[in-house]
Design an enzyme around this catalytic site. Structure first.
Site, short mmCIF file in Angstrom:
data_model
loop_
_atom_site.label_atom_id
_atom_site.label_comp_id
_atom_site.label_asym_id
_atom_site.label_seq_id
_atom_site.Cartn_x
_atom_site.Cartn_y
_atom_site.Cartn_z
N LYS A 136 0.85 -1.20 0.00
CA LYS A 136 0.00 0.00 0.00
C LYS A 136 0.88 1.25 0.00
O LYS A 136 2.10 1.16 0.22
CB LYS A 136 -0.92 -0.01 1.22
CG LYS A 136 -0.22 0.02 2.55
CD LYS A 136 -1.20 -0.15 3.69
CE LYS A 136 -0.47 -0.24 5.01
NZ LYS A 136 -1.09 0.47 6.10
N ARG A 162 -9.49 0.57 15.96
CA ARG A 162 -9.48 1.41 14.76
C ARG A 162 -10.60 0.91 13.84
O ARG A 162 -11.55 1.60 13.58
CB ARG A 162 -8.09 1.30 14.11
CG ARG A 162 -7.69 2.40 13.21
CD ARG A 162 -6.24 2.30 12.79
NE ARG A 162 -5.90 1.06 12.10
CZ ARG A 162 -4.75 0.83 11.49
NH1 ARG A 162 -3.80 1.74 11.50
NH2 ARG A 162 -4.50 -0.32 10.89
N TYR A 200 16.61 29.98 5.91
CA TYR A 200 15.43 30.63 6.48
C TYR A 200 15.50 30.66 8.01
O TYR A 200 15.77 29.65 8.65
CB TYR A 200 14.16 29.87 6.07
CG TYR A 200 13.81 30.02 4.62
CD1 TYR A 200 13.49 31.25 4.07
CD2 TYR A 200 13.77 28.90 3.79
CE1 TYR A 200 13.17 31.38 2.72
CE2 TYR A 200 13.44 29.01 2.44
CZ TYR A 200 13.14 30.26 1.92
OH TYR A 200 12.81 30.39 0.60
N MET A 230 12.30 24.24 0.58
CA MET A 230 11.43 23.42 -0.27
C MET A 230 12.24 22.52 -1.22
O MET A 230 11.90 21.35 -1.41
CB MET A 230 10.49 24.32 -1.08
CG MET A 230 9.41 23.55 -1.80
SD MET A 230 8.33 24.59 -2.79
CE MET A 230 7.46 25.51 -1.56
C1 LIG Z 1 -3.87 -4.04 8.46
C2 LIG Z 1 -2.39 -3.99 8.22
N1 LIG Z 1 -1.73 -5.15 8.11
C3 LIG Z 1 -0.37 -5.15 7.90
C4 LIG Z 1 0.34 -3.99 7.80
C5 LIG Z 1 1.84 -4.03 7.62
O1 LIG Z 1 2.45 -3.60 8.80
P1 LIG Z 1 4.02 -3.37 8.91
O2 LIG Z 1 4.39 -2.35 7.90
O3 LIG Z 1 4.22 -2.87 10.30
O4 LIG Z 1 4.68 -4.70 8.64
C6 LIG Z 1 -0.32 -2.77 7.95
C7 LIG Z 1 0.44 -1.51 7.89
O5 LIG Z 1 0.12 -0.48 8.39
C8 LIG Z 1 -1.73 -2.77 8.15
O6 LIG Z 1 -2.41 -1.62 8.28
#
Ligand SMILES: Cc1ncc(COP(=O)(O)O)c(C=O)c1O
Length: 358
Positions: free
Chosen positions: A35, A131, A253, A301
């Site tokens: 992701k 969550r 800056y 930047m």
């Molecule tokens: C639901 C879920 N599973 C697995 C992972 C992977 O976790 P990590 O990057 O700590 O291995 C994440 C990452 O945020 C997650 O949100």
């Protein structure tokens, strides 16, 4: 002279890290979590590199899965947040995605899909992260009520709050509570992220979801871990200008760094618009000519300034490593009061990702 700011993505490190983490759990299957553009490394690149070792991938949202399909990635993809609207159920079916469902509204959307066009689902349980997910006390009823939506691929999943912290027993509390609830269902389970895979053997279940460790991020508060992982990204740039300033002059800056002696300052072509954190403090390390130099002045930047008074022959065009093999990303993150996950995912689209195969 072209701008030399690049993120080098090390294919060998990605492969090594994934295989090493997966090898900790030989009775499990492991999937790479790609992701957020594979934590900034380039999701398509990473999927291509790992597709022969990771039989599935995980993303957060369906759009990320579709981008992988458009690039020709064929492995099943687990969508960790499930559907955000009804039509995503059908999209998931069309694109061979598995939706992780966390609430009844999502299951109602799935029910409305024609029976032959329903994607496989996982069910997410809230074991203490608070969550997303069904309550531990409800999951048995939910699984019974929606039994017709489950399949041979359905997995019961949860997520940890503190798995990197080996001294925090909350992970054991989560494992125990989850196991008790999941045992009643007799379905396969998925619990471990990469820190849990390393630190909590009891969490290694049917499917482990490996994220930050694959990229060489920190997986443990303990130095004594059974696995060696390597940085999968080197963020580098080059020197644009070198100047000597007298004692008493301030740099950049707000003039937050003032020379206490005549100093040689190199200006480097990377800034917060590239994802180098503006919050990095004076003194944050970089590597140049095989030596550490230190941030001197606020991050702009498009540029930073570093004190290279102690390094001979620094010249325009010299390569500068911001993080990677020589400057641990965790050290830079600590200087910006954040974590490696955030630094990786914030490298901006302006920075070309260059994949290096060894
Ligand atoms: C639901 C879920 N599973 C697995 C992972 C992977 O976790 P990590 O990057 O700590 O291995 C994440 C990452 O945020 C997650 O949100």
């Amino acid at each position: 002279m072209s701008r030399q700011t690049q993120a080098i993505i090390h294919a060998d490190a990605l492969l090594h890290n994934f295989k090493a983490l997966a090898a900790l759990a030989p009775s499990s299957q492991s999937m790479a979590v790609i992701k957020a553009d594979a934590y900034g490394h380039g999701a398509v690149n990473v999927a291509r590199i790992l597709q022969h070792v990771s039989s599935r991938f995980a993303v957060a949202i369906i759009e990320e899965a579709i981008a992988l399909r458009d690039a020709g990635i064929t492995a099943p993809i687990v969508v960790l947040e499930g559907a955000h609207q009804a039509k995503e159920c059908q999209m998931a079916f069309q694109h061979n995605c598995i939706l992780v469902m966390h609430c009844e509204e999502q299951l109602a959307w799935l029910e409305r899909c024609p029976e032959q066009q329903r994607p496989h689902i996982w069910l997410k349980v809230d074991s203490g992260m608070h969550r997303l997910g069904f309550a531990l006390s409800d999951i048995e009823n939910i699984a019974a009520k929606y039994h017709h939506l489950l399949s041979e691929q359905t997995v019961i999943a949860t997520h940890f709050a503190c798995a990197d912290d080996v001294d925090n027993n909350f992970t054991t509390t989560q494992i125990d509570a989850f196991t008790q609830a999941a045992n009643k269902l007799g379905l396969p389970t998925s619990v471990a992220n990469s820190p849990a895979t390393v630190n909590w053997p009891a969490s290694r279940n049917a499917w482990n979801r490996l994220g930050v460790g694959v990229y060489g991020g920190a997986v443990s508060t303990s130095q004594n871990i059974d696995v060696e992982i390597y940085p999968a990204m080197t963020l580098r740039s080059s020197v644009l200008a070198v100047r000597t300033i007298p004692a008493g002059e301030g740099i950049g800056y707000g003039q937050t760094w003032v020379a206490d002696k005549p100093s040689k300052i190199a200006t480097v072509g990377i800034g917060y618009a590239d994802g180098y954190p503006r919050h990095c403090k004076n003194g944050t390390p970089v590597m140049i000519r095989g030596k550490r130099a230190y941030l001197a002045g606020r991050v702009s930047m498009d540029m930073i300034t570093i004190d290279v008074t102690h390094i001979d022959n620094v010249a325009v065009g010299d390569e500068v490593e911001l993080w990677g093999q020589n400057v641990p990303i965790q050290e830079v993150a600590a200087n910006a009061d954040t974590i490696d996950y955030e630094l990786m995912t914030r490298v901006s689209q302006r920075v070309p990702r260059i994949v290096k195969y060894l």
